[in-house]
Design an enzyme around this catalytic site. Structure first.
Site, PDB file in Angstrom:
ATOM      1  N   ASP A   7      28.366  37.981 -25.195  1.00  0.00           N
ATOM      2  CA  ASP A   7      27.857  38.288 -23.852  1.00  0.00           C
ATOM      3  C   ASP A   7      28.209  37.106 -22.949  1.00  0.00           C
ATOM      4  OD1 ASP A   7      25.989  36.316 -24.426  1.00  0.00           O
ATOM      5  OD2 ASP A   7      24.220  37.570 -24.136  1.00  0.00           O
ATOM      6  N   CYS A  63      26.165  34.751 -28.455  1.00  0.00           N
ATOM      7  CA  CYS A  63      25.283  34.948 -27.306  1.00  0.00           C
ATOM      8  C   CYS A  63      24.578  33.623 -27.060  1.00  0.00           C
ATOM      9  CB  CYS A  63      24.327  36.132 -27.511  1.00  0.00           C
ATOM     10  SG  CYS A  63      23.079  35.938 -28.786  1.00  0.00           S
ATOM     11  N   THR A  65      21.592  32.446 -28.022  1.00  0.00           N
ATOM     12  CA  THR A  65      20.981  31.903 -29.239  1.00  0.00           C
ATOM     13  C   THR A  65      21.635  32.390 -30.531  1.00  0.00           C
ATOM     14  OG1 THR A  65      19.460  33.765 -29.288  1.00  0.00           O
ATOM     15  CG2 THR A  65      18.702  31.774 -28.146  1.00  0.00           C
ATOM     16  N   HIS A  96      26.065  34.662 -51.261  1.00  0.00           N
ATOM     17  CA  HIS A  96      24.969  35.463 -51.825  1.00  0.00           C
ATOM     18  C   HIS A  96      24.732  36.782 -51.095  1.00  0.00           C
ATOM     19  CE1 HIS A  96      22.822  31.837 -53.942  1.00  0.00           C
ATOM     20  NE2 HIS A  96      24.100  31.922 -54.238  1.00  0.00           N
ATOM     21  N   HIS A 132      23.838  38.931 -57.302  1.00  0.00           N
ATOM     22  CA  HIS A 132      24.080  38.993 -55.850  1.00  0.00           C
ATOM     23  C   HIS A 132      24.590  40.368 -55.445  1.00  0.00           C
ATOM     24  CE1 HIS A 132      23.006  34.904 -55.718  1.00  0.00           C
ATOM     25  NE2 HIS A 132      24.056  34.485 -56.398  1.00  0.00           N
TER      26      HIS A 132
HETATM   27  C1  RB5 Z   1      21.209  36.091 -22.214  1.00  0.00           C
HETATM   28  O1  RB5 Z   1      20.558  35.456 -21.177  1.00  0.00           O
HETATM   29  C2  RB5 Z   1      20.504  35.797 -23.529  1.00  0.00           C
HETATM   30  O2  RB5 Z   1      19.267  36.388 -23.563  1.00  0.00           O
HETATM   31  C3  RB5 Z   1      21.352  36.254 -24.691  1.00  0.00           C
HETATM   32  O3  RB5 Z   1      22.595  35.639 -24.638  1.00  0.00           O
HETATM   33  C4  RB5 Z   1      20.849  35.956 -26.100  1.00  0.00           C
HETATM   34  O4  RB5 Z   1      20.523  34.604 -26.250  1.00  0.00           O
HETATM   35  C5  RB5 Z   1      19.842  36.833 -26.642  1.00  0.00           C
HETATM   36  O5  RB5 Z   1      19.442  36.714 -27.795  1.00  0.00           O
END
Ligand code: RB5
Length: 144
Positions: A7, A63, A65, A96, A132
Site C-alpha cells: 500500500d 504496508c 506495520t 517450520h 512440520h
Molecule cells: C496505512 O496508513 C496503514 O494503516 C497500513 O499501511 C498498515 O500499517 C496496516 O496494517
C-alpha cells in the site's frame, strides 16, 4: 517467480526491495500500488491470487506495520503469511511453517533489515516431512 505488493505506506520499502532484487537478478512481478493511497486488503488479495493460481510461489507484502497485510493474506486459502522484523522468525517461518508470504512494515524496520529478512526468507527451505508437514497439513484443515 516472486510477487510483490504494497500500500502507500509500504511503497518506499517496496521500491528499495525491487532495486535489490533487480541487482540480484531475481525475477519478480509487482501487483502495485505505485505510491498512491490505497486499501491494503485489495492489494493483499491481488498478490495472494498470484500464488493460489500458481503464477508465483512466494510473495512479499509491504504496508506500514506489515500487520494489516498479514491479517488479510492469512484469510486466503493456501496462504501462510508471516510478518517479521527479526531474522530468527523469518528463517523459522520458512523451516517450520512453510510460509509463502513475508509481510514487512515500512514504518517498523529499515531497508537494511528488510533486505536481510527477504534474503533469509527466499533462501530458506521448508523442512519437508515429519512433524512440520503434519502441522502445515493441519493448518490447511483450519481453512475448511
Ligand atoms: C496505512 O496508513 C496503514 O494503516 C497500513 O499501511 C498498515 O500499517 C496496516 O496494517
Amino acid at each position: 517467480m516472486i510477487v510483490l505488493g504494497c500500500d502507500h505506506a509500504g511503497y518506499p520499502l517496496k521500491v528499495e526491495i525491487t532495486k535489490y532484487l533487480t541487482e540480484k537478478g531475481v525475477n519478480f512481478i509487482d501487483v502495485g500500488c505505485d505510491g498512491e493511497s490505497c486499501d491494503y486488503p485489495i492489494i493483499a488479495k491481488k498478490l495472494c491470487n498470484k500464488i493460489t493460481d500458481g503464477t508465483c510461489s512466494t510473495g512479499l507484502l509491504f504496508c506500514g506495520t506489515g500487520v494489516g497485510m498479514s491479517i488479510c493474506a492469512n484469510k486466503i486459502k493456501g496462504i501462510r503469511a508471516c510478518v517479521c522484523s527479526d531474522y530468527f522468525s523469518a528463517k523459522l517461518t520458512r523451516m517450520h511453517n512453510d510460509a509463502n508470504v513475508l509481510c514487512l512494515g515500512a514504518r517498523v524496520i529499515g531497508t537494511g533489515t528488510a533486505i536481510e529478512l527477504v534474503d533469509i526468507f527466499l533462501n530458506t527451505e521448508f523442512e519437508k516431512g515429519g512433524r512440520h508437514q503434519r502441522r502445515v497439513d493441519l493448518i490447511s484443515t483450519l481453512e475448511d
